[in-house]
Design a protein around this motif. Structure first.
Motif, short mmCIF file in Angstrom:
data_model
loop_
_atom_site.label_atom_id
_atom_site.label_comp_id
_atom_site.label_asym_id
_atom_site.label_seq_id
_atom_site.Cartn_x
_atom_site.Cartn_y
_atom_site.Cartn_z
N ASP A 1 14.52 6.23 -0.21
CA ASP A 1 15.06 7.53 -0.61
C ASP A 1 14.42 8.00 -1.91
N ASP A 2 14.17 7.07 -2.82
CA ASP A 2 13.56 7.39 -4.11
C ASP A 2 12.29 6.55 -4.26
N SER A 3 11.17 7.12 -3.85
CA SER A 3 9.91 6.36 -3.83
C SER A 3 9.43 5.98 -5.22
N LEU A 4 9.69 6.80 -6.23
CA LEU A 4 9.26 6.46 -7.59
C LEU A 4 9.99 5.24 -8.13
N THR A 5 11.28 5.19 -7.91
CA THR A 5 12.07 4.04 -8.36
C THR A 5 11.68 2.79 -7.60
N PHE A 6 11.43 2.90 -6.30
CA PHE A 6 11.01 1.75 -5.51
C PHE A 6 9.64 1.26 -5.99
N HIS A 7 8.74 2.18 -6.25
CA HIS A 7 7.41 1.80 -6.75
C HIS A 7 7.52 1.10 -8.10
N ASP A 8 8.36 1.60 -8.97
CA ASP A 8 8.59 0.95 -10.27
C ASP A 8 9.14 -0.46 -10.09
N TRP A 9 10.02 -0.65 -9.10
CA TRP A 9 10.58 -1.97 -8.81
C TRP A 9 9.48 -2.93 -8.36
N LEU A 10 8.58 -2.45 -7.50
CA LEU A 10 7.47 -3.28 -7.05
C LEU A 10 6.59 -3.71 -8.24
N ILE A 11 6.28 -2.77 -9.11
CA ILE A 11 5.47 -3.06 -10.29
C ILE A 11 6.18 -4.06 -11.21
N ALA A 12 7.47 -3.84 -11.46
CA ALA A 12 8.24 -4.72 -12.33
C ALA A 12 8.28 -6.16 -11.80
N ASN A 13 8.20 -6.31 -10.47
CA ASN A 13 8.24 -7.63 -9.86
C ASN A 13 6.84 -8.19 -9.57
N LYS A 14 5.83 -7.50 -10.10
CA LYS A 14 4.44 -7.95 -10.02
C LYS A 14 3.96 -8.15 -8.59
N ILE A 15 4.34 -7.22 -7.72
CA ILE A 15 3.86 -7.23 -6.34
C ILE A 15 2.48 -6.57 -6.36
N ARG A 16 1.52 -7.20 -5.72
CA ARG A 16 0.12 -6.75 -5.74
C ARG A 16 -0.03 -5.39 -5.06
N ASP A 17 -0.69 -4.46 -5.76
CA ASP A 17 -0.95 -3.12 -5.25
C ASP A 17 -2.34 -3.10 -4.60
N ILE A 18 -2.39 -2.96 -3.29
CA ILE A 18 -3.65 -2.97 -2.57
C ILE A 18 -4.51 -1.77 -2.94
N LEU B 1 0.87 -1.15 0.00
CA LEU B 1 0.00 0.00 0.00
C LEU B 1 0.92 1.21 0.00
N ALA B 2 0.77 2.07 -0.99
CA ALA B 2 1.63 3.25 -1.11
C ALA B 2 0.84 4.49 -0.70
N GLU B 3 1.46 5.31 0.13
CA GLU B 3 0.85 6.55 0.59
C GLU B 3 1.94 7.61 0.56
N MET B 4 1.84 8.53 -0.39
CA MET B 4 2.85 9.57 -0.60
C MET B 4 4.21 8.90 -0.87
#
Length: 70
Positions: free
Chosen positions: A50-67, A29-32
């Motif tokens: 430190d870099d939330s956009l890059t971390f979020h992209d990593w989660l998406i690339a690894n097909k982690i479910r977005d609540i 679950l991402a919040e800000m």
């Protein structure tokens, strides 16, 4: 041992500075710039990269479910 009985060792993606690999994550679950992450072993962790956009992209690339999208 028969060669076709051997299990292939799975390799999971890691993110620099994050203590878990993608194979341990169940959902997030991402919040800000803050993430709440459910692990497959039932734990829930909080992470502020430190870099939330890059971390979020990593989660998406690894097909982690977005609540957020349920």
């Amino acid at each position: 041992m028969w060669p076709f009985n051997k299990r292939k060792k799975e390799e999971f993606s890691t993110y620099p500075g994050f203590a878990y690999h993608a194979g341990q994550l169940s959902a997030y679950l991402a919040e800000m710039h803050y993430f709440i992450i459910a692990l497959k072993d039932g734990q829930v962790i909080h992470y502020h990269p430190d870099d939330s956009l890059t971390f979020h992209d990593w989660l998406i690339a690894n097909k982690i479910r977005d609540i957020n999208k349920i």
